[in-house]
Design an enzyme around this catalytic site. Structure first.
Site, PDB file in Angstrom:
ATOM      1  N   SER A 142       0.846  -1.193   0.000  1.00  0.00           N
ATOM      2  CA  SER A 142       0.000   0.000   0.000  1.00  0.00           C
ATOM      3  C   SER A 142       0.879   1.238   0.000  1.00  0.00           C
ATOM      4  CB  SER A 142      -0.908   0.024   1.238  1.00  0.00           C
ATOM      5  OG  SER A 142      -1.556   1.281   1.354  1.00  0.00           O
ATOM      6  N   TYR A 155      -1.706  -0.510  10.205  1.00  0.00           N
ATOM      7  CA  TYR A 155      -1.774  -0.799   8.775  1.00  0.00           C
ATOM      8  C   TYR A 155      -0.472  -0.413   8.082  1.00  0.00           C
ATOM      9  CZ  TYR A 155      -3.731  -0.980   4.043  1.00  0.00           C
ATOM     10  OH  TYR A 155      -3.983  -1.278   2.723  1.00  0.00           O
TER      11      TYR A 155
END
Length: 248
Positions: A142, A155
């Site tokens: 990501s 995350y």
């Protein structure tokens, strides 16, 4: 003939969104699919789409943080298709919150799925790939793993870990002709972006030089490139698909 004709791919988190787009894109280019998600019934639509493209599909219910279930899924895929050529580690979750308020449980859950799951599937898939002396592994990271984001410490850590894991495993597996790369999506249109206010959407768009959100198909096409022979001399790399938001 598609560029993946005769290949077998395993995709985690394949029930919806980016995972489903990846599965359908690989199938459209000739690959048979082992489809994994937390519940088998979630995969019915993806399996039907793969079969409609004339390819075989097998579904596996897997908790990617459970080593026994992961090994069973890989063994099942190899038994069904006799080999495993491509692994896409796409399964991921978020449990956002400010770091000082984040519970141990929310930290552990995100790291277990996003990072440990990538490790477990790569470890399991590497064995049959090493025997056949070929394979392509693509890990979905990501942009947050590259630039960080307030409220997403868990995350960001998991996705930065995926990028570092990609580089190290690429070095370990290269001698057996197994390539390991990552794709780092930016802001991709999804159910998450649909519920954002117009002001928040505009702020996000203002940070993207191409002035649009990406689509799941943009990520899927990047995965296709890394899965096929056109990227045969590429390993240990992270391909950013973010409209220019982060240029590394």
């Amino acid at each position: 003939m598609g560029m993946l004709e005769g290949k077998t791919a395993l995709v985690t988190g394949a029930a919806r969104g980016i995972g489903r787009a990846i599965a359908e894109t690989l199938a459209a280019e000739g690959a048979d699919l082992a489809l994994c998600d937390l519940q088998a019934e979630w995969l019915a639509d993806t399996a039907a789409a793969v079969k409609a493209l004339g390819r075989r599909a097998e579904v596996f219910a897997v908790d990617v943080s459970n080593s026994g279930q992961v090994q069973a899924a890989v063994d099942g895929a190899v038994k069904t298709f006799t080999k495993l050529d491509i692994l896409v580690n796409n399964a991921g979750i978020t449990k956002d919150g400010l770091m000082v308020r984040m519970s141990d449980e929310d930290w552990d859950a995100v790291l277990n799925v996003n990072l440990k799951g990538t490790f477990l599937f790569t470890k399991a898939a590497a064995r049959p790939m090493m025997k056949q002396r070929s394979g392509a592994i693509i890990n979905i990271a990501s942009i947050i793993g590259l630039i960080g984001n307030a409220g997403q410490c868990n995350y960001a850590a998991s996705k930065a870990g995926v990028i570092a894991f990609t580089k190290s495993s690429a070095k370990e597996l290269a001698g057996r002709n197994i390539r390991v790369n990552a794709v780092a999506p930016g802001f991709i249109e999804s159910k998450m972006t649909e519920v954002l206010s117009e002001d928040v959407k505009q702020q996000m768009l203002d940070a993207i030089p191409l002035k649009r959100f990406g689509g799941a198909e943009d990520v899927a096409r990047a995965v296709l490139f890394l899965a096929g022979d056109h990227s045969s001399y590429i390993t240990g790399q992270t391909l950013s698909v973010n409209g220019g938001m982060a240029m590394m």
